[in-house]
Design a protein around this motif. Structure first.
Motif, PDB file in Angstrom:
ATOM      1  N   ILE A   1       3.544   5.305   7.539  1.00 23.08           N
ATOM      2  CA  ILE A   1       4.170   4.752   6.539  1.00 23.08           C
ATOM      3  C   ILE A   1       4.027   5.834   5.315  1.00 23.08           C
ATOM      4  O   ILE A   1       2.963   6.570   5.110  1.00 23.08           O
ATOM      5  CB  ILE A   1       3.453   3.324   6.146  1.00 23.08           C
TER       6      ILE A   1
ATOM      7  N   ALA B   1       8.123   8.319  -6.303  1.00 18.31           N
ATOM      8  CA  ALA B   1       8.232   6.613  -6.242  1.00 18.31           C
ATOM      9  C   ALA B   1       6.807   6.174  -6.123  1.00 18.31           C
ATOM     10  O   ALA B   1       6.970   4.713  -6.105  1.00 18.31           O
ATOM     11  CB  ALA B   1       9.351   6.339  -5.043  1.00 18.31           C
ATOM     12  N   ARG B   2       5.841   6.850  -6.099  1.00 24.12           N
ATOM     13  CA  ARG B   2       4.460   5.929  -5.684  1.00 24.12           C
ATOM     14  C   ARG B   2       4.044   5.309  -6.918  1.00 24.12           C
ATOM     15  O   ARG B   2       4.525   5.505  -8.073  1.00 24.12           O
ATOM     16  CB  ARG B   2       3.522   6.942  -5.378  1.00 24.12           C
ATOM     17  N   ARG B   3       3.078   4.214  -6.481  1.00 26.22           N
ATOM     18  CA  ARG B   3       2.512   3.265  -7.598  1.00 26.22           C
ATOM     19  C   ARG B   3       3.767   2.214  -8.155  1.00 26.22           C
ATOM     20  O   ARG B   3       3.525   1.830  -9.259  1.00 26.22           O
ATOM     21  CB  ARG B   3       1.667   4.061  -8.597  1.00 26.22           C
TER      22      ARG B   3
ATOM     23  N   VAL C   1       6.317  -0.005  -3.680  1.00 30.82           N
ATOM     24  CA  VAL C   1       7.271   0.253  -2.452  1.00 30.82           C
ATOM     25  C   VAL C   1       6.252   0.114  -1.224  1.00 30.82           C
ATOM     26  O   VAL C   1       6.433  -0.411  -0.229  1.00 30.82           O
ATOM     27  CB  VAL C   1       7.912   1.643  -2.536  1.00 30.82           C
TER      28      VAL C   1
HETATM   29  C1  LIG Z   1      -0.315   5.210   0.418  1.00 29.44           C
HETATM   30  C2  LIG Z   1       1.081   4.781   0.069  1.00 29.44           C
HETATM   31  C3  LIG Z   1       1.995   4.787   1.112  1.00 29.44           C
HETATM   32  C4  LIG Z   1       1.075   4.221  -1.141  1.00 29.44           C
HETATM   33  O1  LIG Z   1       2.465   3.755  -1.535  1.00 29.44           O
HETATM   34  P1  LIG Z   1       2.715   3.170  -3.008  1.00 29.44           P
HETATM   35  O2  LIG Z   1       4.208   2.824  -3.152  1.00 29.44           O
HETATM   36  O3  LIG Z   1       2.184   4.282  -4.127  1.00 29.44           O
HETATM   37  O4  LIG Z   1       1.899   1.820  -3.024  1.00 29.44           O
HETATM   38  P2  LIG Z   1       1.983   0.775  -4.098  1.00 29.44           P
HETATM   39  O5  LIG Z   1       2.532   1.050  -5.429  1.00 29.44           O
HETATM   40  O6  LIG Z   1       2.691  -0.415  -3.182  1.00 29.44           O
HETATM   41  O7  LIG Z   1       0.559   0.094  -4.256  1.00 29.44           O
HETATM   42  C5  LIG Z   1       0.188  -0.796  -3.974  1.00 29.44           C
HETATM   43  C6  LIG Z   1      -1.366  -0.916  -4.126  1.00 29.44           C
HETATM   44  O8  LIG Z   1      -1.983   0.005  -3.584  1.00 29.44           O
HETATM   45  C7  LIG Z   1      -3.099   0.595  -4.182  1.00 29.44           C
HETATM   46  N1  LIG Z   1      -2.938   2.103  -4.673  1.00 29.44           N
HETATM   47  C8  LIG Z   1      -1.588   2.663  -4.263  1.00 29.44           C
HETATM   48  N2  LIG Z   1      -1.855   4.071  -4.504  1.00 29.44           N
HETATM   49  C9  LIG Z   1      -3.148   4.263  -5.121  1.00 29.44           C
HETATM   50  C10 LIG Z   1      -3.666   5.172  -5.607  1.00 29.44           C
HETATM   51  N3  LIG Z   1      -3.294   6.391  -5.684  1.00 29.44           N
HETATM   52  N4  LIG Z   1      -5.012   5.272  -6.253  1.00 29.44           N
HETATM   53  C11 LIG Z   1      -5.765   3.835  -5.983  1.00 29.44           C
HETATM   54  N5  LIG Z   1      -5.184   2.803  -5.311  1.00 29.44           N
HETATM   55  C12 LIG Z   1      -3.707   2.961  -5.055  1.00 29.44           C
HETATM   56  C13 LIG Z   1      -3.209  -0.211  -5.638  1.00 29.44           C
HETATM   57  O9  LIG Z   1      -4.059  -1.268  -5.431  1.00 29.44           O
HETATM   58  C14 LIG Z   1      -1.929  -0.524  -5.676  1.00 29.44           C
HETATM   59  O10 LIG Z   1      -1.685  -1.488  -6.774  1.00 29.44           O
HETATM   60  P3  LIG Z   1      -1.508  -1.332  -8.079  1.00 29.44           P
HETATM   61  O11 LIG Z   1      -0.625  -0.254  -8.340  1.00 29.44           O
HETATM   62  O12 LIG Z   1      -0.909  -2.977  -8.547  1.00 29.44           O
HETATM   63  O13 LIG Z   1      -2.770  -1.114  -8.665  1.00 29.44           O
HETATM   64  C15 LIG Z   1       1.455   6.415  -0.796  1.00 29.44           C
HETATM   65  O14 LIG Z   1       0.480   6.868  -1.571  1.00 29.44           O
HETATM   66  C16 LIG Z   1       1.796   7.587   0.237  1.00 29.44           C
HETATM   67  O15 LIG Z   1       2.962   7.695   0.680  1.00 29.44           O
HETATM   68  N6  LIG Z   1       0.907   8.547   0.389  1.00 29.44           N
HETATM   69  C17 LIG Z   1       0.952   9.550   1.432  1.00 29.44           C
HETATM   70  C18 LIG Z   1       1.192   9.388   2.663  1.00 29.44           C
HETATM   71  C19 LIG Z   1       0.135   8.131   3.201  1.00 29.44           C
HETATM   72  O16 LIG Z   1      -1.037   8.747   3.113  1.00 29.44           O
HETATM   73  N7  LIG Z   1       0.448   7.236   4.048  1.00 29.44           N
HETATM   74  C20 LIG Z   1      -0.684   6.545   4.654  1.00 29.44           C
HETATM   75  C21 LIG Z   1      -1.275   7.096   5.970  1.00 29.44           C
HETATM   76  S1  LIG Z   1      -2.448   6.047   6.728  1.00 29.44           S
END
Ligand SMILES: CC(C)(COP(=O)(O)OP(=O)(O)OC[C@H]1O[C@@H](n2cnc3c(N)ncnc32)[C@H](O)[C@@H]1OP(=O)(O)O)[C@@H](O)C(=O)NCCC(=O)NCCS
Length: 156
Positions: A76, A82-84, A87
Motif C-alpha cells: 500500500i 498526497a500524504r496526510r 488516502v
Molecule cells: C503509510 C502511508 C500509506 C499513509 O498514507 P496517508 O495517505 O498519508 O495516510 P492518511 O492520510 O490516511 O493517514 C491516516 C492516519 O494515519 C496516521 N499517519 C499517517 N501518516 C503519518 C505520519 N507520517 N506520522 C504519524 N502518523 C501518520 C495518522 O493517524 C493519520 O490520521 P491523521 O492525519 O488524522 O492524523 C504513506 O505514508 C506511504 O505511502 N508511505 C510510504 C509507503 C509505505 O510505507 N507503505 C506502508 C508499508 S507497510
C-alpha cells in the motif's frame, strides 16, 4: 456542490502499469515490475485498488490477496505529495471491504518496525500486532524486523 477530493477505482487487468508506477514511486528501493503486479493482483485471489485525485490522477494504491479465510495486504502506498490527506485510510478500508467480498474473515500485513507512519495508520484502522519477524527488511545500515499485524473482518 462538494467535489470529493479522492475516489477509488478497482484496477483492471490493463492497469497493472499504473499500479507498478505507483509502487515504484512509493517503494523506490524495492520496485516491482508490471508483470509481478499483474500476477499478484489477478482476480479472483488478488485485487488492486487505485486512488485518484480530483483531476483523476493516480495518487495511491493497495494490493491484496485472499487465500481461504485469510487475506493479506501485499503493498500500500500514497505518493509523497498526497500524504496526510486521508488516502491511506481510504485504501486500507477498501482492502478490508474487498477482502470481505472475497470471503476473508481476517486481514494481515507486515510493517517495518521503524515505519511510524504506516504503523500509526494501521492502528487507527483497527490492526493489532500478532507477531514479529526479526531482520525481515533490508536497510542501508543493516536489517530491521517486521511486525505482523492482523485485523478481524466482521460481517462475513
Ligand atoms: C503509510 C502511508 C500509506 C499513509 O498514507 P496517508 O495517505 O498519508 O495516510 P492518511 O492520510 O490516511 O493517514 C491516516 C492516519 O494515519 C496516521 N499517519 C499517517 N501518516 C503519518 C505520519 N507520517 N506520522 C504519524 N502518523 C501518520 C495518522 O493517524 C493519520 O490520521 P491523521 O492525519 O488524522 O492524523 C504513506 O505514508 C506511504 O505511502 N508511505 C510510504 C509507503 C509505505 O510505507 N507503505 C506502508 C508499508 S507497510
Amino acid at each position: 456542490m462538494t467535489v470529493p477530493a479522492f475516489r477509488l477505482h478497482a484496477a483492471g487487468r490493463f492497469e497493472s502499469g499504473v499500479v507498478a508506477a505507483l509502487q515504484q514511486a512509493c517503494f523506490p528501493e524495492d520496485p516491482w515490475d508490471e508483470a509481478s503486479v499483474a500476477t499478484l493482483s489477478t482476480p479472483p485471489a488478488g485485487f488492486a485498488i487505485i486512488a485518484l485525485d480530483a483531476l483523476d490522477q493516480p495518487v495511491g494504491f493497495v494490493m491484496a490477496r485472499v487465500a481461504a479465510e485469510d487475506a493479506e495486504i501485499l503493498a500500500i502506498g500514497v505518493l509523497p505529495q498526497a500524504r496526510r490527506g486521508g488516502v491511506g485510510r481510504l485504501l486500507v478500508e477498501a482492502a478490508v471491504a474487498g477482502s470481505r467480498d472475497l470471503g476473508a474473515t481476517a486481514l494481515f500485513l507486515e510493517v517495518a518496525e521503524d515505519n511510524q507512519a504506516a504503523w500509526t495508520l494501521y492502528k487507527a484502522c483497527g490492526f493489532f500486532s500478532v507477531g514479529r519477524r526479526p531482520g525481515y527488511y533490508k536497510r542501508p545500515d543493516g536489517r530491521i524486523a517486521a511486525l505482523v499485524l492482523r485485523r478481524d473482518i466482521d460481517g462475513v
